[in-house]
Design a protein around this motif. Structure first.
Motif, PDB file in Angstrom:
ATOM      1  N   MET A   1       0.745  -1.307   0.078  1.00 45.16           N
ATOM      2  CA  MET A   1      -0.140  -0.086  -0.015  1.00 45.16           C
ATOM      3  C   MET A   1       0.827   1.392   0.028  1.00 45.16           C
ATOM      4  O   MET A   1       1.902   1.416   0.818  1.00 45.16           O
ATOM      5  CB  MET A   1      -0.894   0.166   1.250  1.00 45.16           C
ATOM      6  CG  MET A   1      -1.932   1.313   1.139  1.00 45.16           C
ATOM      7  SD  MET A   1      -2.789   1.085   2.710  1.00 45.16           S
ATOM      8  CE  MET A   1      -3.695  -0.404   2.557  1.00 45.16           C
ATOM      9  N   LYS A   2       0.616   1.941  -0.967  1.00 44.87           N
ATOM     10  CA  LYS A   2       1.205   3.488  -0.950  1.00 44.87           C
ATOM     11  C   LYS A   2       0.912   4.292   0.236  1.00 44.87           C
ATOM     12  O   LYS A   2      -0.070   4.243   0.954  1.00 44.87           O
ATOM     13  CB  LYS A   2       0.718   4.186  -1.986  1.00 44.87           C
ATOM     14  CG  LYS A   2       1.612   3.640  -3.572  1.00 44.87           C
ATOM     15  CD  LYS A   2       2.752   4.467  -3.698  1.00 44.87           C
ATOM     16  CE  LYS A   2       3.191   3.984  -5.280  1.00 44.87           C
ATOM     17  NZ  LYS A   2       4.830   4.613  -5.348  1.00 44.87           N
ATOM     18  N   LYS A 125       5.043   5.048   7.127  1.00 46.69           N
ATOM     19  CA  LYS A 125       5.011   4.319   6.039  1.00 46.69           C
ATOM     20  C   LYS A 125       4.637   2.883   6.305  1.00 46.69           C
ATOM     21  O   LYS A 125       3.876   2.043   5.606  1.00 46.69           O
ATOM     22  CB  LYS A 125       6.012   4.306   4.966  1.00 46.69           C
ATOM     23  CG  LYS A 125       5.615   3.794   3.714  1.00 46.69           C
ATOM     24  CD  LYS A 125       7.027   3.958   2.705  1.00 46.69           C
ATOM     25  CE  LYS A 125       6.731   2.920   1.323  1.00 46.69           C
ATOM     26  NZ  LYS A 125       7.529   3.027   0.376  1.00 46.69           N
ATOM     27  N   ALA A 129       1.603   0.732   5.289  1.00 49.18           N
ATOM     28  CA  ALA A 129       1.849  -0.597   4.445  1.00 49.18           C
ATOM     29  C   ALA A 129       1.214  -1.828   5.161  1.00 49.18           C
ATOM     30  O   ALA A 129       0.831  -2.806   4.534  1.00 49.18           O
ATOM     31  CB  ALA A 129       3.195  -0.849   4.300  1.00 49.18           C
ATOM     32  N   SER A 131      -1.323  -2.163   7.053  1.00 53.72           N
ATOM     33  CA  SER A 131      -2.641  -1.937   7.434  1.00 53.72           C
ATOM     34  C   SER A 131      -3.307  -1.559   8.878  1.00 53.72           C
ATOM     35  O   SER A 131      -3.987  -2.020   9.335  1.00 53.72           O
ATOM     36  CB  SER A 131      -3.572  -3.057   6.647  1.00 53.72           C
ATOM     37  OG  SER A 131      -3.508  -3.136   5.349  1.00 53.72           O
ATOM     38  N   SER A 170      -2.873   7.183   3.527  1.00 54.25           N
ATOM     39  CA  SER A 170      -2.786   6.114   2.547  1.00 54.25           C
ATOM     40  C   SER A 170      -3.535   6.535   1.156  1.00 54.25           C
ATOM     41  O   SER A 170      -3.796   6.119   0.155  1.00 54.25           O
ATOM     42  CB  SER A 170      -3.828   4.820   2.987  1.00 54.25           C
ATOM     43  OG  SER A 170      -5.002   5.245   3.258  1.00 54.25           O
ATOM     44  N   SER A 176       4.293  10.604  -3.171  1.00 50.29           N
ATOM     45  CA  SER A 176       4.249   9.534  -2.515  1.00 50.29           C
ATOM     46  C   SER A 176       5.745   9.293  -1.612  1.00 50.29           C
ATOM     47  O   SER A 176       6.784  10.043  -2.183  1.00 50.29           O
ATOM     48  CB  SER A 176       4.053   8.462  -3.506  1.00 50.29           C
ATOM     49  OG  SER A 176       5.152   8.652  -4.479  1.00 50.29           O
TER      50      SER A 176
END
Length: 336
Positions: A1-2, A125, A129, A131, A170, A176
């Motif tokens: 995930m970004k 991050k 990433a 979640s 997210s 990014s």
């Protein structure tokens, strides 16, 4: 995930320590020399009753207001500081309550200095990433002025107090967050240190010591071995820059903007020339606030946005380095 940087804001305390005021205390310290060598015209100093959590709250409130952010969307709070309100409880918990953030969020402090913002981006991050979070509030805040002896003209000239708040999400932001590289070398720990105040060396009465340059301090105050710090940055920051370019599969020519920790102008220009970065790709924004430790990079990002430096940019490199020794770098892709 970004993960994306969505917004940045910062807060500076009201009191201003200008070069004129420093010159009044230290007449031998030439104003023009201070400005030309450090690149600093003024720095902001926290009030006697103003601490890191107070500044953090003000920076976060500015972030919410300036960027129309709903604070109920925050689901994790990261707070970087080396000048916490207390040993315990965690200052991030105090900030959560003061900001009125929901109680279902995670909140933690981490102790890092000039590399702290880059490390904070990596932690944010990772949370996204994995979640574990969707919107991470990263706050950096330092009151280094409270560590500095009133007669330590060297450190007094360089450091200022500040706090910065950054929303990492997210959801799409203006850039990014991509690759990271890190480094640590604890053998340099004593070259930038507040020796007393922790468990190993509790605070006790000390005699002031005057160094060869006329700076006065004791073990309760901030000590910086400027020569060793300069040598450290000269050795490791070029390697750090090379490492992040290699890991990102980019060349130096691919980078549109380099934003380094804003240590002082002399050191930054030395690094720029050593790494062979064109001046128009190397951003400096510290003349109004000085070296604010972990907040220098987010302050520079905010000022770069204000000056439209990102409008034509695609690739940006951030690099933090200093106390620890600790260093880290990452690359950003604008509009990705």
């Amino acid at each position: 995930m970004k993960a994306y940087i969505k917004a940045v804001s910062y807060y500076l305390p009201e009191a201003i320590l200008s070069n004129d005021l420093i010159n009044k205390d230290f007449p031998e310290w030439d104003i023009e020399k201070i400005s030309s060598k450090t690149g600093i015209n003024s720095r902001h100093i926290s009030a006697a009753d103003e601490f890191s959590s107070d500044m953090a709250v003000k920076a976060a409130e500015k972030l919410f207001k300036e960027h129309n952010i709903d604070k109920s969307s925050i689901d994790f709070l990261l707070f970087c500081t080396q000048s916490p309100d207390y040993f315990l409880p965690t200052t991030a918990c105090i900030i959560q309550e003061k900001l009125g953030l929901k109680t279902s969020i995670g909140a933690l402090d981490f102790n890092l200095g000039c590399s702290g913002f880059v490390y904070g981006l990596s932690l944010a991050k990772g949370l996204i990433a994995g979640s574990m979070a969707q919107n991470v509030l990263l706050i950096t805040a330092e009151t280094y002025s409270k560590f500095i002896h009133p007669k330590d003209k060297s450190n007094k000239t360089i450091f200022g107090d500040a706090s910065a708040a950054t929303l990492i999400s997210s959801e799409n932001g203006f850039c990014s967050i991509e690759k990271f590289v890190f480094g640590t070398d604890g053998k340099g720990a004593e070259n930038l240190i507040v020796k007393q105040g922790g468990m190993r060396y509790p605070v006790s009465e000390n005699e002031d010591i005057e160094d060869e340059f006329g700076n006065i301090r004791n073990d309760k105050n901030l000590f910086m071995n400027g020569t060793e710090i300069f040598n450290f940055t000269g050795e490791f920051v070029p390697k750090l820059t090379e490492s992040i370019l290699e890991k990102s599969d980019l060349s130096k020519d691919d980078i549109d903007l380099f934003i380094f920790h804003q240590a002082n102008k002399y050191m930054l220009n030395h690094l720029r020339k050593k790494i062979k970065i064109p001046e128009d790709k190397f951003f400096i924004a510290m003349e109004h606030c000085g070296n604010t430790v972990s907040s220098t990079i987010p302050i520079a990002i905010y000022e770069a946005q204000k000056q439209a430096k990102f409008n034509e940019a695609k690739n940006v490199v951030l690099a933090g380095f200093g106390v620890g020794y600790s260093w880290g770098a990452c690359n950003l892709i604008i509009g990705n």
